[in-house]
Scaffold this active site. Structure first.
Site, short mmCIF file in Angstrom:
data_model
loop_
_atom_site.label_atom_id
_atom_site.label_comp_id
_atom_site.label_asym_id
_atom_site.label_seq_id
_atom_site.Cartn_x
_atom_site.Cartn_y
_atom_site.Cartn_z
N ALA A 68 0.82 -1.22 0.00
CA ALA A 68 0.00 0.00 0.00
C ALA A 68 0.85 1.26 0.00
CB ALA A 68 -0.93 -0.01 1.21
N GLU A 69 1.93 1.28 0.77
CA GLU A 69 2.75 2.49 0.84
C GLU A 69 3.46 2.80 -0.48
OE1 GLU A 69 4.86 -0.78 3.25
OE2 GLU A 69 2.82 -0.10 2.91
N LEU A 70 3.87 1.77 -1.22
CA LEU A 70 4.47 1.99 -2.54
C LEU A 70 3.44 2.55 -3.52
CD1 LEU A 70 6.79 -1.07 -3.28
CD2 LEU A 70 7.44 1.32 -3.18
N SER A 93 6.71 -2.34 4.89
CA SER A 93 7.10 -3.73 4.72
C SER A 93 8.59 -4.01 4.81
CB SER A 93 6.53 -4.26 3.40
OG SER A 93 6.58 -3.30 2.40
#
Length: 119
Positions: A68-70, A93
């Site tokens: 999600a963060e990428l 992650s």
């Protein structure tokens, strides 16, 4: 709350009411993948600019897909990430050996990372 930047620049990170609201938003996004990402935990992310404008909301939508963060950093773009705050329900992650998520957050110029819990 993890402050990013030069050492000593932010000696103590503070937690605000809006942090709780945005962190809850990331948690709600993560629940969108219930049953789809097993055996991994649900992951949701929100990026907010210095002016409190939400510029990205993402979640890991299936097992083996991009974290999600990428996705959030790519969606927001570097211009809107500079100086922003990233909210994620689980720590990025990196703990799983996926350093690219942390590298992307730092390289994009995100100023603060608010993490709901360790993975």
């Amino acid at each position: 709350v993890i402050p990013l930047g030069a050492p000593g620049e932010m000696d103590r990170a503070s937690f605000h009411r809006r942090d709780m609201v945005m962190l809850r938003r990331a948690c709600l996004l993560s629940k969108s993948t219930m049953g789809e990402v097993a055996p991994f935990p649900f992951s949701g992310c929100v990026i907010v600019t210095k002016k409190n404008k939400v510029v990205a909301e993402t979640f890991q939508y299936a097992s083996g897909t991009e974290p999600a963060e990428l996705q959030a950093v790519a969606l927001a773009g570097e211009d809107r990430c500079k100086g922003s705050t990233l909210y994620v329900n689980l720590e990025p992650s990196y703990s799983l050996g996926l350093e690219e998520a942390v590298d992307a957050i730092v390289d994009a110029g995100v100023r603060r990372v608010v993490v709901g819990m360790e993975n």
